[in-house]
Every structure is written in structure tokens, then in C-alpha cells.
Motif scaffolding. Structure first.
Motif, mmCIF file in Angstrom:
data_model
loop_
_atom_site.group_PDB
_atom_site.id
_atom_site.type_symbol
_atom_site.label_atom_id
_atom_site.label_comp_id
_atom_site.label_asym_id
_atom_site.label_seq_id
_atom_site.Cartn_x
_atom_site.Cartn_y
_atom_site.Cartn_z
ATOM 1 N N MET A 1 0.841 -1.188 0.000
ATOM 2 C CA MET A 1 0.000 0.000 0.000
ATOM 3 C C MET A 1 0.884 1.250 0.000
ATOM 4 N N PRO A 2 0.630 2.198 -0.906
ATOM 5 C CA PRO A 2 1.386 3.457 -0.868
ATOM 6 C C PRO A 2 1.198 4.170 0.465
ATOM 7 N N ASN A 3 2.220 4.905 0.890
ATOM 8 C CA ASN A 3 2.182 5.582 2.173
ATOM 9 C C ASN A 3 1.016 6.555 2.260
ATOM 10 N N GLU A 4 0.684 7.200 1.134
ATOM 11 C CA GLU A 4 -0.432 8.165 1.151
ATOM 12 C C GLU A 4 -1.755 7.456 1.431
ATOM 13 N N THR A 5 -1.909 6.246 0.891
ATOM 14 C CA THR A 5 -3.146 5.490 1.130
ATOM 15 C C THR A 5 -3.243 5.058 2.584
ATOM 16 N N LEU A 6 -2.128 4.595 3.145
ATOM 17 C CA LEU A 6 -2.108 4.237 4.565
ATOM 18 C C LEU A 6 -2.491 5.429 5.426
ATOM 19 N N THR A 7 -1.876 6.575 5.159
ATOM 20 C CA THR A 7 -2.178 7.784 5.930
ATOM 21 C C THR A 7 -3.640 8.155 5.797
ATOM 22 N N SER A 8 -4.168 8.052 4.587
ATOM 23 C CA SER A 8 -5.573 8.396 4.356
ATOM 24 C C SER A 8 -6.506 7.454 5.114
ATOM 25 N N ASP A 9 -6.217 6.147 5.072
ATOM 26 C CA ASP A 9 -7.056 5.173 5.769
ATOM 27 C C ASP A 9 -7.069 5.437 7.273
ATOM 28 N N ILE A 10 -5.897 5.629 7.860
ATOM 29 C CA ILE A 10 -5.831 5.820 9.304
ATOM 30 C C ILE A 10 -6.406 7.173 9.700
ATOM 31 N N ALA A 11 -6.201 8.197 8.880
ATOM 32 C CA ALA A 11 -6.791 9.508 9.169
ATOM 33 C C ALA A 11 -8.318 9.426 9.162
ATOM 34 N N GLU A 12 -8.875 8.652 8.258
ATOM 35 C CA GLU A 12 -10.331 8.480 8.211
ATOM 36 C C GLU A 12 -10.843 7.774 9.460
ATOM 37 N N ILE A 13 -10.133 6.723 9.889
ATOM 38 C CA ILE A 13 -10.515 5.996 11.108
ATOM 39 C C ILE A 13 -10.393 6.909 12.315
ATOM 40 N N ARG A 14 -9.295 7.648 12.395
ATOM 41 C CA ARG A 14 -9.093 8.551 13.526
ATOM 42 C C ARG A 14 -10.186 9.618 13.567
ATOM 43 N N SER A 15 -10.542 10.162 12.419
ATOM 44 C CA SER A 15 -11.593 11.178 12.368
ATOM 45 C C SER A 15 -12.911 10.635 12.915
ATOM 46 N N SER A 16 -13.245 9.404 12.533
ATOM 47 C CA SER A 16 -14.456 8.767 13.043
ATOM 48 C C SER A 16 -14.354 8.535 14.546
ATOM 49 N N TYR A 17 -13.176 8.122 14.995
ATOM 50 C CA TYR A 17 -12.958 7.844 16.423
ATOM 51 C C TYR A 17 -13.077 9.122 17.251
ATOM 52 N N VAL A 18 -12.501 10.195 16.759
ATOM 53 C CA VAL A 18 -12.588 11.477 17.463
ATOM 54 C C VAL A 18 -14.037 11.968 17.499
ATOM 55 N N ARG A 19 -14.732 11.852 16.386
ATOM 56 C CA ARG A 19 -16.105 12.368 16.301
ATOM 57 C C ARG A 19 -17.085 11.543 17.132
ATOM 58 N N ASP A 20 -17.031 10.211 16.994
ATOM 59 C CA ASP A 20 -18.049 9.338 17.585
ATOM 60 C C ASP A 20 -17.618 8.716 18.909
ATOM 61 N N ARG A 21 -16.331 8.810 19.233
ATOM 62 C CA ARG A 21 -15.737 8.209 20.429
ATOM 63 C C ARG A 21 -15.679 6.679 20.336
#
Length: 301
Positions: A1-21
Motif C-alpha cells: 500500500m502506498p504511504n499516502e493510502t495508509l495515511t488516508s485510511d488511518i486519518a479516516e478511522i481517527r476522524s471517526s474515532y474522534v467524532r463518535d468516540r
């Protein structure tokens, strides 16, 4: 997986985690992430079988368990194995069960798990998701430093002709930590309706059985069904419960295997675990893995 895709995937998960707890990461995405973080195909296969070597649990006859303590060090940017210490959860942790407040001594996680590259990638993934995130502070934990303590539990729950397996006998509870992460390894002979995780508002009564909870206080539900399905919970902001493990064929045992990563700040004075929260490295089973941080532009506080 390209590094940008990894960063994007984890950033999306983190955003959901921050928003929804909380956040639920399905198998396909989780496998892709851990492979990008260094998990080999061979170690992914080995991870599905590691629970076969589990021993008995000190207080629950339907469970087999090993545990280990690990320390996240954001200054050195590494996670390392810590020395053995007993384990305790109490009613102060929102944990109500017959063994609340009891010092429990588990068999230790061995190198077959801690040196597995997929397990090590899961540690790195979890750190990338929670690093720098603001959460409600628990009493008697030390939030002034940088370190984190993670208790890893490898658990197999069993239902057979004599025992009914309860993934969470304690009913509605918290785990006494800041960030809980559960990762599914596999099951055998488990029914479709087994082991559903319910997320509850903090007003739900501790110890309430999953089927007796107030629907108005239930935030969400999720079910670990596929290899590496993963759920993250801000543990002092949402409680959780898990439904019973049922056997599809009652003539054969049913099993469910899970990793639980319970991560918190070190304890402060007056905490019930103050006597066994050592930061010293494990003298016989060392393990150190470099951490990675999520790019600042992708993080949400």
C-alpha cells in the motif's frame, strides 16, 4: 500500500474515532493497514492459530487467557514489552463482576504472539489512531507524562455442553483505561447472533446484562465476524457490553478468539493498581518495535 493510502485510511478511522468516540474497522481495511505496517502473510496466518496455545483463566471457567504488558513511549517512539505484573479491575473502573477488586494472575503472552509482525503492526496502528487525542480523564491516572501502559489480553471464549461462554460476563462495563481496542482472530461453530458488541452512554447502569439495557442509552452496535475486524472505544466516555456465545451445533464446542488492547496512562497515587504498574522492561521476553505517528495534517485533536 502506498504511504499516502495508509495515511488516508488511518486519518479516516481517527476522524471517526474522534467524532463518535468509537470506530469499527472491517477486516478488509484492517488487513490492508497491517500489511502496510509490516505484517507478513505468514504471520497473519499464524495469528489465526495463536489462541490454540492459551491456558486457563484464573476466575472464568469458560475462558482461556494469556496477558502481557506493553509500554508506548512517544518520546523514544517505540512500544516495548514490560515486566509481568498482576492485573486488577475494580468497581471504580466501572467493572462490576464477582472478581471485581481481586488481584488476578494470568499466564503470560509468549514470543509466538509478541514477535508476530501482525501483532506488532496492530500496536503501531492503535498508536497512530489515539496519539495526541484529547479524552475525558480518569481519576488517579497520571496525565502529566508522555507514557502509556497497554495490557494485551489474548482470550478464547468457549461454549460447550457444560459451560455457556460469555465474552463479557460483567455486562455493561468499562475497562478502566483510556482507549480499548478489540481485534477478532476467529471462531468455530459460533451462531450468527453470537457476541454482538453494544456501546452504551455512561448513564447506563454498570453490570446490566446486554439484553436488559435501556435502548435509549445504546449508542451503537457492532459485531466481530471476520479476521481482524477491529473496534476502538474511548473507554471513559462510552461503556460496552457483549452478548452470549452460542454454539451452532450444540453437540460441538463453540469458540471465539480475540485480542483486547487496554491502554491507559500510568497510575497515580491512590489507584488500586499502584503496587503493580512497573515501567521496567520484561527481563526474559524483550520486545521493542518502532512506532509511527500520523502526519500532523491528517490528525484531528
Amino acid at each position: 500500500m502506498p504511504n499516502e493510502t495508509l495515511t488516508s485510511d488511518i486519518a479516516e478511522i481517527r476522524s471517526s474515532y474522534v467524532r463518535d468516540r468509537f470506530a469499527f474497522v472491517p477486516s478488509v481495511k484492517m488487513v490492508r493497514i497491517v500489511q502496510a505496517l509490516g505484517a507478513t502473510d505468514e504471520d497473519l496466518d499464524r495469528l489465526t492459530m495463536v489462541s490454540d496455545a492459551l491456558e486457563g483463566d484464573p476466575t472464568l471457567p469458560f475462558r482461556r487467557t494469556r496477558t502481557g504488558r506493553f509500554g508506548f513511549d512517544p518520546v523514544a517512539m517505540e512500544v516495548r514489552r514490560l515486566e509481568f505484573q498482576p492485573f486488577m479491575l475494580s468497581t471504580e473502573d466501572d467493572f462490576v463482576r464477582h472478581d471485581s477488586g481481586k488481584v488476578r494472575i494470568f499466564d503470560e503472552i509468549r514470543d509466538d504472539l509478541q514477535l508476530n509482525t501482525a501483532l506488532q503492526a496492530l500496536f503501531v496502528f492503535k498508536f497512530m489512531v489515539f496519539d495526541g487525542m484529547k479524552v475525558e480523564h480518569r481519576p488517579k491516572l497520571d496525565y502529566d507524562g508522555d507514557r502509556w501502559v497497554c495490557t494485551l489480553l489474548n482470550v478464547r471464549t468457549v461454549t460447550d455442553g457444560d459451560l455457556i461462554g460469555e465474552p463479557a460476563l460483567e455486562g455493561v462495563h468499562s475497562d478502566g483505561v483510556d482507549h480499548t481496542m478489540t481485534t477478532y482472530l476467529g471462531s468455530a461453530n459460533m451462531t450468527e447472533e453470537s457476541a454482538v458488541t453494544f456501546l452504551h452512554e455512561m448513564d447506563e447502569v454498570n453490570g446490566t446484562r446486554w439484553h436488559d439495557t435501556n435502548p435509549e442509552l445504546t449508542r451503537a452496535r457492532a459485531q466481530h465476524r471476520d479476521f481482524l475486524d477491529t473496534c476502538l472505544i474511548v473507554d471513559h466516555e462510552l461503556k460496552h457490553s457483549v452478548s452470549t456465545l452460542y454454539a451452532a451445533d450444540p453437540e460441538r464446542p463453540a469458540t471465539r478468539d480475540l485480542l483486547a488492547f487496554l491502554t491507559r496512562r500510568p497510575v497515580a497515587g491512590g489507584h488500586h493498581s499502584q503496587a503493580f504498574d512497573s515501567p521496567a522492561p520484561h527481563p526474559a521476553m524483550p520486545m521493542t518495535v518502532p512506532l509511527r505517528a500520523l502526519d500532523e495534517t491528517a490528525r484531528v485533536s
